[in-house]
Design a protein around this motif. Structure first.
Motif, short mmCIF file in Angstrom:
data_model
loop_
_atom_site.label_atom_id
_atom_site.label_comp_id
_atom_site.label_asym_id
_atom_site.label_seq_id
_atom_site.Cartn_x
_atom_site.Cartn_y
_atom_site.Cartn_z
N GLU A 141 31.87 35.52 42.33
CA GLU A 141 31.00 36.47 43.01
C GLU A 141 31.10 36.29 44.52
O GLU A 141 31.06 35.17 45.03
CB GLU A 141 29.56 36.23 42.57
CG GLU A 141 28.55 37.18 43.17
CD GLU A 141 27.13 36.88 42.71
OE1 GLU A 141 26.27 37.75 42.89
OE2 GLU A 141 26.90 35.77 42.19
N GLY A 142 31.25 37.38 45.22
CA GLY A 142 31.39 37.33 46.67
C GLY A 142 32.83 37.33 47.12
O GLY A 142 33.11 37.35 48.32
N PHE A 143 33.76 37.28 46.17
CA PHE A 143 35.18 37.34 46.48
C PHE A 143 35.81 38.58 45.85
O PHE A 143 35.38 39.02 44.77
CB PHE A 143 35.92 36.10 45.91
CG PHE A 143 35.61 34.82 46.61
CD1 PHE A 143 36.40 34.36 47.66
CD2 PHE A 143 34.52 34.05 46.23
CE1 PHE A 143 36.12 33.17 48.31
CE2 PHE A 143 34.24 32.85 46.87
CZ PHE A 143 35.03 32.41 47.90
N ILE A 144 36.80 39.13 46.51
CA ILE A 144 37.66 40.14 45.90
C ILE A 144 38.85 39.41 45.29
O ILE A 144 39.60 38.73 46.00
CB ILE A 144 38.16 41.16 46.94
CG1 ILE A 144 36.98 41.95 47.52
CG2 ILE A 144 39.18 42.11 46.33
CD1 ILE A 144 37.37 42.85 48.67
N VAL A 145 38.99 39.51 43.97
CA VAL A 145 40.15 38.95 43.29
C VAL A 145 41.08 40.13 42.99
O VAL A 145 40.80 40.94 42.12
CB VAL A 145 39.74 38.20 42.00
CG1 VAL A 145 40.97 37.62 41.31
CG2 VAL A 145 38.74 37.10 42.33
N GLY A 146 42.15 40.22 43.77
CA GLY A 146 42.97 41.44 43.78
C GLY A 146 44.24 41.34 42.96
O GLY A 146 44.85 40.28 42.84
N GLY A 147 44.66 42.50 42.42
CA GLY A 147 45.98 42.61 41.79
C GLY A 147 46.07 42.04 40.40
O GLY A 147 47.17 41.78 39.90
N ALA A 148 44.93 41.81 39.73
CA ALA A 148 44.97 41.20 38.41
C ALA A 148 45.60 42.14 37.39
O ALA A 148 45.32 43.35 37.38
CB ALA A 148 43.57 40.80 37.96
N SER A 149 46.43 41.58 36.53
CA SER A 149 47.05 42.37 35.46
C SER A 149 46.21 42.33 34.20
O SER A 149 46.42 43.12 33.28
CB SER A 149 48.46 41.84 35.17
OG SER A 149 48.40 40.47 34.81
N ALA A 150 45.29 41.40 34.12
CA ALA A 150 44.39 41.30 32.98
C ALA A 150 42.96 41.47 33.47
O ALA A 150 42.69 41.40 34.67
CB ALA A 150 44.56 39.96 32.29
N ARG A 151 42.02 41.68 32.54
CA ARG A 151 40.63 41.84 32.92
C ARG A 151 40.10 40.55 33.54
O ARG A 151 40.50 39.45 33.13
CB ARG A 151 39.80 42.16 31.68
CG ARG A 151 39.11 43.52 31.81
CD ARG A 151 38.36 43.92 30.59
NE ARG A 151 37.37 42.90 30.22
CZ ARG A 151 36.89 42.80 29.00
NH1 ARG A 151 37.33 43.57 28.05
NH2 ARG A 151 35.99 41.88 28.71
N ASN A 152 39.21 40.69 34.49
CA ASN A 152 38.65 39.51 35.16
C ASN A 152 37.62 38.85 34.25
O ASN A 152 36.42 39.02 34.41
CB ASN A 152 38.03 39.91 36.50
CG ASN A 152 37.65 38.70 37.34
OD1 ASN A 152 37.94 37.58 36.96
ND2 ASN A 152 37.00 38.94 38.46
N GLU A 153 38.12 38.10 33.27
CA GLU A 153 37.25 37.42 32.32
C GLU A 153 36.49 36.30 33.04
O GLU A 153 36.83 35.90 34.15
CB GLU A 153 38.09 36.82 31.18
CG GLU A 153 38.93 37.84 30.43
CD GLU A 153 38.11 38.71 29.48
OE1 GLU A 153 36.92 38.38 29.29
OE2 GLU A 153 38.66 39.70 28.96
#
Length: 582
Positions: free
Chosen positions: A538-550
């Motif tokens: 939380e509070g971060f952008i996790v970019g470019g993921a190919s899978a769902r942000n589990e």
């Protein structure tokens, strides 16, 4: 042990090499980060400006250098085998022994093959197209890495004030933070020491034993508590090692990240006689735990006045000359500057060949060919020691050109003061991590525990990104802004914010006055980091993921996920509760 610089084979610059991570610095932070990265299958290169591992303890070899956290706790806690293998010889380990420990760790975990020594990183540039960092060094290395990790230390950029006439002085000028590795012999010399902070307080008694005359130039008097250092008995070590994990767990629950008896009672509720007895007992135990004599000492000025006057009374008892004793008595808040720990510091001024020169109202005018001039008086010297500290927290970042998105440099972003979310990352600089960076407990905690917690959190983040195929991680601006505001708000509740100290950059002219470390307590901070991870960073952008942000898989941070025991955290936590953690 590492081979000497002279015997080390010349390595050709690395050009075009690609790593998962590049780590800057091979102190305790860089070594532990390298160990954890390798353990999870990441490729990594570490660049280190020095000729060996150890960071602070590689450079700071001045006479009397030693740690101010008890050695049984000033050590890595990630390996029970390491805990059992290593034996500390003294209550407060001296620099050579800590450096030996660092070398033992490097050998024990086979770290050297991944480290390039005598190599200073000069630039790190984020490539927005490739989503990677380009790193350059002073030896011609040009490599690429997905992650760039700063393990540069909080106190590693020496502060060398530009004294007028410095080049005119005919003798050697030393800095305690960059001490010659072969040592210095002051026998028979007239020595001047500029500064009376921690390194001066440790070195002055030993230099005085060698020098024919010692002149100390003091701008600000410093509180110091006796260390009562001693050899550790085999029985004591055996007792600690018998239940080391329990000690580590208790340490993680304390605001400083190390364990010592703490009296939660307010000083102002005790009678003067009770306070005197409590302070005397704490003085006889010595060391940094002296500040734990009462629970409100760093939050109530009237309470602080009582311990400050006790400390001044001790100075007047120890120093025979009344005028010198008064000069050595600080008039600021006790503990608002880093509390020092000494062995025979104040007693040194009783020696006939030691002189104290007050430069608080009439500063050093200039260095001359023969010595130092103050208020029209020249003090003849053969050698000068600058115990003038460091450009704390951000000084090492200033030595590199770090360029993030849109060509913005970190120096430009931090011009008005450092800005980082949780002290681990800064908006505009994707995949750049800052171990014990500004905005984290860092120097207000036991450094090795603060390092381990940061590294474990960062590597869990990197492993999560690998799990979901993500390319970048970067703080969201308003989360970073809220955290910086929270760090500032909490600092105002503590009396520590009232001093012109290196905590706020006041020792460097022109630096913005910003309280840089997080003062809300180590466990409060750790809980916040855990919550951020549990909530999917939380509070971060996790970019470019190919899978769902589990939900992230917890790998290394499990040992930091302990219940927050608010009753033992001290008023640091009260401060954090008055100003709720964002």
């Amino acid at each position: 042990m590492a081979p000497s610089i002279q015997n080390r084979p010349e390595l050709r610059p690395e050009v075009g090499a690609v790593f998962d991570a590049v780590v800057v610095g091979a102190g305790f932070a860089g070594m532990y980060m390298l160990h954890r990265l390798r353990g999870l299958g990441f490729s990594a290169r570490v660049y280190e400006a020095g000729g060996g591992v150890g960071g602070t303890w590689y450079w700071n070899r001045y006479p009397g250098a030693r740690c101010d956290v008890e050695s049984m706790q000033y050590s890595f806690s990630f390996s029970e085998e390491l805990d059992q293998q290593w034996d500390w010889s003294e209550k407060y380990a001296p620099q050579p022994e800590i450096l030996s420990y660092a070398n033992h760790v490097a050998d024990r975990f086979d770290l050297r093959q991944h480290i390039r020594f005598d190599t200073r990183v000069t630039a790190a540039t984020y490539d927005e197209t490739a989503k990677s960092w380009r790193i350059e060094t002073d030896r011609g290395d040009q490599v690429t890495a997905k992650f760039c990790i700063m393990a540069v230390g909080c106190l590693s950029a020496a502060n060398r004030p530009p004294f007028r006439g410095r080049e005119e002085f005919r003798g050697p000028v030393y800095h305690t933070g960059e001490w010659p590795h072969e040592g210095v012999d002051f026998a028979g010399l007239r020595v001047g020491v500029v500064g009376t902070g921690s390194s001066a307080i440790q070195s002055i008694p030993i230099i005085a034993q060698q020098a024919s005359a010692l002149t100390v130039f003091q701008r600000t008097a410093t509180y110091s508590v006796p260390a009562w250092n001693e050899k550790l008995t085999p029985e004591y070590r055996k007792t600690i090692k018998a239940d080391y994990p329990a000690l580590r767990a208790k340490a993680r629950a304390r605001p400083t990240g190390f364990y010592f008896p703490f009296n939660m009672q307010p000083a102002l509720e005790a009678t003067p006689e009770e306070r005197e007895r409590q302070y005397q007992e704490a003085w006889e135990r010595g060391g940094l735990p002296f500040l734990g004599a009462y629970g409100d000492l760093l939050f109530e000025k009237a309470a602080n006045d009582t311990i400050a006057e006790f400390a001044r009374r001790k100075i007047r008892e120890l120093v025979k000359d009344p005028t010198t004793a008064e000069l050595l008595c600080p008039d600021n808040v006790f503990g608002c500057k880093r509390l020092c720990v000494d062995t025979g510091y104040f007693e040194t001024y009783n020696l006939p060949h030691v002189e104290l020169v007050d430069v608080s109202k009439t500063p050093i005018e200039r260095f001359t060919a023969q010595g130092i001039e103050v208020d029209g008086v020249e003090y003849p010297l053969d050698a000068i020691v600058c115990a003038t500290g460091f450009a704390a927290m951000t000084g090492s970042y200033d030595r590199m050109r770090i360029t993030g998105r849109d060509g913005v440099t970190l120096a430009e972003k931090w011009r008005a003061g450092p800005r980082a979310y949780l002290g681990v990352a800064s908006t505009g600089f994707p995949n750049l991590f800052t171990i014990t960076g500004p905005g984290s407990p860092s120097v207000l905690a036991s450094m090795i525990q603060a390092i381990e917690q940061h590294v474990d959190w960062m590597v869990d983040c990197m492993a999560h990104m690998r799990d979901i195929g993500a390319e970048t991680v970067e703080p969201i601006q308003h989360y970073e802004d809220e955290w910086v505001e929270h760090v500032n708000d909490v600092s105002k509740i503590s009396l520590r914010s009232t001093c012109s100290s290196w905590y706020v950059g006041a020792n460097i002219p022109g630096r913005p006055r910003v309280f840089m470390p997080y003062i809300g307590g180590f466990p409060v901070y750790v809980q916040k980091c855990n919550e951020v991870m549990t909530n999917g960073f939380e509070g971060f952008i996790v970019g470019g993921a190919s899978a769902r942000n589990e939900a992230p898989r917890v790998r290394l941070t499990e040992r930091w996920r302990v219940p927050l025991d608010i009753d033992v955290i001290s008023p640091a936590a009260i401060a954090a509760r008055r100003v709720p953690v964002v």
